[in-house]
Structures are given as structure tokens and as C-alpha cells.
Design an enzyme around this catalytic site. Sequence first.
Site, mmCIF file in Angstrom:
data_model
loop_
_atom_site.group_PDB
_atom_site.id
_atom_site.type_symbol
_atom_site.label_atom_id
_atom_site.label_comp_id
_atom_site.label_asym_id
_atom_site.label_seq_id
_atom_site.Cartn_x
_atom_site.Cartn_y
_atom_site.Cartn_z
ATOM 1 N N GLU A 318 29.697 -85.674 41.760
ATOM 2 C CA GLU A 318 28.951 -86.911 42.009
ATOM 3 C C GLU A 318 28.013 -86.830 43.204
ATOM 4 O OE1 GLU A 318 32.262 -86.439 42.315
ATOM 5 O OE2 GLU A 318 33.118 -87.528 44.008
ATOM 6 N N HIS A 342 31.367 -91.530 34.569
ATOM 7 C CA HIS A 342 32.269 -91.220 35.682
ATOM 8 C C HIS A 342 31.478 -90.881 36.951
ATOM 9 C CE1 HIS A 342 36.133 -89.645 37.368
ATOM 10 N NE2 HIS A 342 35.282 -88.939 38.097
ATOM 11 N N GLU A 343 30.522 -89.979 36.820
ATOM 12 C CA GLU A 343 29.756 -89.577 38.013
ATOM 13 C C GLU A 343 28.942 -90.750 38.550
ATOM 14 O OE1 GLU A 343 30.934 -87.050 39.062
ATOM 15 O OE2 GLU A 343 31.713 -86.165 37.227
ATOM 16 N N HIS A 346 30.933 -93.177 40.629
ATOM 17 C CA HIS A 346 31.157 -92.713 42.005
ATOM 18 C C HIS A 346 30.095 -93.236 42.980
ATOM 19 C CE1 HIS A 346 34.661 -90.186 42.170
ATOM 20 N NE2 HIS A 346 34.270 -89.397 41.178
ATOM 21 N N GLU A 365 38.974 -91.457 43.279
ATOM 22 C CA GLU A 365 39.110 -91.080 41.865
ATOM 23 C C GLU A 365 39.835 -92.126 41.014
ATOM 24 O OE1 GLU A 365 37.315 -88.954 40.714
ATOM 25 O OE2 GLU A 365 36.831 -87.602 42.372
ATOM 26 N N ASP A 420 42.294 -78.909 47.880
ATOM 27 C CA ASP A 420 41.929 -78.861 46.466
ATOM 28 C C ASP A 420 43.153 -79.086 45.583
ATOM 29 O OD1 ASP A 420 39.277 -78.527 46.964
ATOM 30 O OD2 ASP A 420 39.329 -76.350 46.868
ATOM 31 N N TYR A 428 43.704 -89.759 39.889
ATOM 32 C CA TYR A 428 42.804 -90.276 38.856
ATOM 33 C C TYR A 428 43.506 -91.339 37.993
ATOM 34 C CZ TYR A 428 39.492 -86.385 39.617
ATOM 35 O OH TYR A 428 38.596 -85.504 40.148
HETATM 36 ZN ZN LIG Z 1 35.487 -88.151 40.023
#
Ligand SMILES: [Zn+2]
Length: 651
Positions: A318, A342-343, A346, A365, A420, A428
Site C-alpha cells: 500500500e 485492500h490496498e 490502506h 491490517e 515480519d 488480518y
Molecule cells: Zn494490508
Amino acid sequence: MLPRLLCTSLFVGTLALAGGCSKSEPPAEPEAKGETAAAQPADTAKQAPADKAPQSGVDYHSFANTDDYRVQHIDLDLNVDFERKVLEGEAKLQFKRLNDKNRPMILDTRGLEIESVKAGHGEKMDPVKFSMGEKDDHLGTPLKINLPKNATRVAIQYRTSPDASGVQWLEPQQTAGKEHPFLFTQAQAIHARSFVPLQDSPKVRITYNATIRTPEALRAVMSANNDPQAEKDGVYEFEMPQPIPSYLLALAVGDLEFKPMGERTGVYAEPSLLDAAAAEFEDTESMLEATEKVYGPYRWDRYDLLILPPSFPFGGMENPRLSFITPTVIAGDKSLVALIAHELAHSWSGNLVTNASWRDLWLNEGFTTYLTNRIMQNVYGDERYRMEMALGYDDLQADLKDKDDRDEIMAIDLRGRDPDEVFSNIPYEKGSLFLYELEQKVGRENFDQFLLDYFNNFAFQSITTEDFVKYLNETLLKQYPDKLDAERINEWIFEPGIPAGAPHPQSDAFTKLDPVRSQWLDGEIAAQDIDTGDWTFHQWKYFLDGMPEKLSEAQLKELDEVFGLTESQNNEVAFSWLMIAVRNNYQPAYQRLEQFLTGIGRNKFLRPLYRNLVETGQGELAKRIFENAKRGYHPLTVKVNSNIIYGDDGE
Ligand SMILES: [Zn+2]
């Protein structure tokens, strides 16, 4: 994004035909067992004992002493050298002093070669002493700079390493056009430090200007004010006037052309992909307008897309004003555009209101997954909405089965771990389900008003989980004390699992497939008698993923012959089928398997397939394919999958 995973969504691959949605990538590989905890960041305030809960607002993944100095603006002047695979030049940082202690300034770096550092006030800067600290496997290396008393600027001459974790250099043959090289960066979660020395923490927001020097045939674009009219002369100027966290710093360089899609939307892509991409995503402008209607104005001026080569390890990233998108969502029928939703979402949840540390990722998320479902409902209707929700719920259940309790907590403790690792379905899908429950309890209209106020209240701020809880207590909880319960909210955020009585999204479009699958498995009906004419990719995925562990050779053959699964050009369907094929050693699909693993860089697909091969005694085949394919993979993809294949991931 995600790298070892990144944000989002789906489908990478050669050409996908149908479907779309936005799910998280699977979690990154755990680090090797027996490894000592990562070194603590330099700031002594961060030395929280391991048995205590992490401190809210403390970034355990940055060395930067952000309580002494806050960087506010960065000027970059970088030369892009494709021959040596390095970015080199200068980063000039303007900062605010938060106290008069004049401590050395600590910046984050990873693999950077620092040539010289100057510091000063205003235009006048003089060379100063600097030193590199001890390298940490997760965090990189702190850069310590001694500052003169009045300094408010530092200028750092540096170059990146050819294997910088946040930069991928592609050979011409790895691009669509095959003539020019390509470069793209991926900064989330903590990879910005591998191409710029800075305070690499999402709680620090910066504006930036950049001058990027490239070979003359190429165009540079950034998460900034791109000018599609800019002459291709090898020098590109950028300005990003809205303050962003460092993980949204982004650069790409390649043979890129631009095509507008709407008043505020357009697409950058290699020439051979440009028209197809612009047609595929032509609804982006209406998505933007639909989102604004519910959640308030879009505050980033333009929203453009950049189509990347297939080795991009994620579905999308994003980056503000310019989302980075896998080419495999160009399906020809707009079926995969949920990735764009989705992007785009953001731009509110994440880029506008940002997680203050990686522990708070669910604020980015979870909200974005919730918003994506809502955008999809607006664009595609209720059935699509329910299918997206149901698949998300199933993904969440699958993750909950495998995870340790500590990793099922939304406000996750990541001390001593690679951030990460936080990219799983917990931030999410659990985050989204939590918001869905709030919506159900107070009513959609009221919840929409709450979200609109929330985005306005925290616009261009980075906030912690506790900031959110406090805000919720002062607003929604106060307004609806009979409908909401503070204890239950705490359970959602700070406890593993899902609270009893949580919503369970389901879709009739799926549940009607269960008896069909059973009848076929019991031999009561033949595959050719199943009416699949109007199945969406979601339904194919549901049908295949629900198959038992083992199928007979005859059953596999029947499915494949009737439905052409080995040849499916939808990457989600192909993936589900290849997982079945590997489990059952179904050889007719193995050529396709190799092609799939070689042509795609997306961890969401590669990781489970390689793991499945290794776990079913086909490790030698996995090795052969991986060794052959890895040259085309992103460094993150190589790291994650070599752990699986060479058995050093401690599992
Ligand atoms: Zn995302």
C-alpha cells in the site's frame, strides 16, 4: 505487505482468471530454535525484562533514540546503478530535538556502507564522528552519530549492499518486456533501513523529497507526487508532502509508462501490460469514491497503481499514492480486483492512521480487511461479501489450529523476533472479525460513524493498541454501554483464540457445495454430473480445500479430466489442486507444479507447496526445483523457502 510477507492479497502467478480477495500471506518462518534473543535496541528504556509484557508504544525493532530526536523530513539524492546493484548518494535528515542532553543520534541501518557523515544547523554542515554498532540478525546495525550542540540536520553519504533486504534488482529477462532491468523496494516491515539510514520506526512520520538518477531509458516512480509527464532524461524529482512512516518509503525503476484511469487514478506499467492493466482496474476511481462516501475524504491527492514483475513476493503493497501490485491480478475479467480494494483501503487504515509499532499491526491490517469486505460488498454485492468473509473466517480457523497461544494475540509480543513474523491471519482476519462483531452489536450506521470519526481523529498519526482502546472506551463504549463490554473487548485484543459467541460468517454459496463433495466422494455422483457452470474461484477453492487428505488415483484422474484442474490458469485454483496433487503424488500435475513454482514469486503459494513436498518425502524434488527457480525469487522468498527446504527452520 508484507515480506516475508506483506500486506495482502492474493494471487501471484502467471495469469489468474477468476476470483479475488485479500488475505494475508502466511506467517513468516520462525527463526531457528536455540537462537539467542535479539539484542535489545540501544535505548535503555527499551530493556524490558522478557517476563514482563511489552511496553505499549516502545518499538523493539528500531535502534533509534526517538525520545531524544525526531526526524521530520528527509532529502534523498540517489544514483541507481544497475551494473553494481547499488543505490548510492546522500540522505539528509532534518530533525527536532526533544531534550537538551545532546546524546549521540542513533539511526537504523542494514547492510549500508557509510562513507561520511556531516551535521550542522541550517545550510552549514561539518564532518562529524560516527560509528557502527554491533550487528543484530533481525534489526541490522545501529549507526551512532556524534552531534554538535545546535545541530538539527545530518547528511549521510552511503551506498546499499547488492543484497539489500528491501531492494530487488531484476535482470531484463525477469521483466515483461525482457529488454530493460527493473528495480523495486519493499520497506515493510523494517527494510527501509536497508536502503536509507533513518529512524526506521512506524511511530516516526516524515515528509520527503528525492532526486533519483537512473539510466536514461528508464523511469523512476516513488510513493510521492509522481509526474507522468516528466521527461525520461534519467533524473527524477519527487516530493511527498504528507508525513508517512518509513515503511511506506518506496521506489521503483523500470521501463514504465503511464495511463490514466480516472480523474485521480492511473496506472504505471511496462508498455506491454499497460492497456490490459488500465482496463482491468478501470473501476479504481469508483472504488475510491465509494470509500470516501463512507470513511471520509481521500487525503493523498492521487491514487495510482504500479504493476510489478511476477517475482514480487506479495499481492500488493500500500505505498501511498502508488500501490505496488502483482501483475497476476490482471485476469481479463476484473475478478481479482479485491486486491486493489485492500490496498486502497490502506489509504485510511494504515497510511492515514498508522500502527505505532509492529505489535499494533492489527490496527492496520484488521481495519483494512474489514474495509476491504465492505468495499467488495459495495462493488460486487452481498453474496460476494459473504464469500469473502467466510473464506477469511476459514483461513483464521486454519491459523488458530497451528499457532502457539502467544501468536494468537492481536497485540502480539514480538520482542526478540523478526517483525515480519507478525503477518499471519491473526492481525488480518481476527482483527476484521472483531470489528465485524462491534458493527453487529452497535449497528452498521453507528459503526460507520465511529470509523469516520476515528480516521479524522487520528489522521496522520501513529497510534498504539492502547490508544485505540482508550478511544473506543471514550466513544463507542460510552455511547452503547448496554451493547458493548470492555472485558470482552480486552479478550479480543489481548487474549489468544476467539471469544465464545463470536460471529461465524458463512455463505450459502459454500455450504451448498458440502453435500455435492460428499456425494462425489461416496461415488453417488460422477464429476461430470456436478454443475460447476457458475462457480466463482471462491467456490472452486472451497470445494477443493475441503477434500480429504488422500484421494485415489482414479478420483484424481476424474477430477483433473473433467475440470481441467492441472491446466487451470487461476492461481488460487491451481494452488489448491497442486496441494492435493503433491499430497497424493499425482504425477500428471508435476510439470505444472514445477512451472508454477518457477514462474511465481509469491510466498503465499510457494511456502505451503515446498513444505508439502518436504513433508511428504519429496524433499529432493523440492530442492531441485528451488535451486533452479531461486535466481528469479525475491531475497525474502529465498530466505523463507530455503529454511523449509534445507530443514533449518527448527520445525
Ligand atoms: Zn494490508
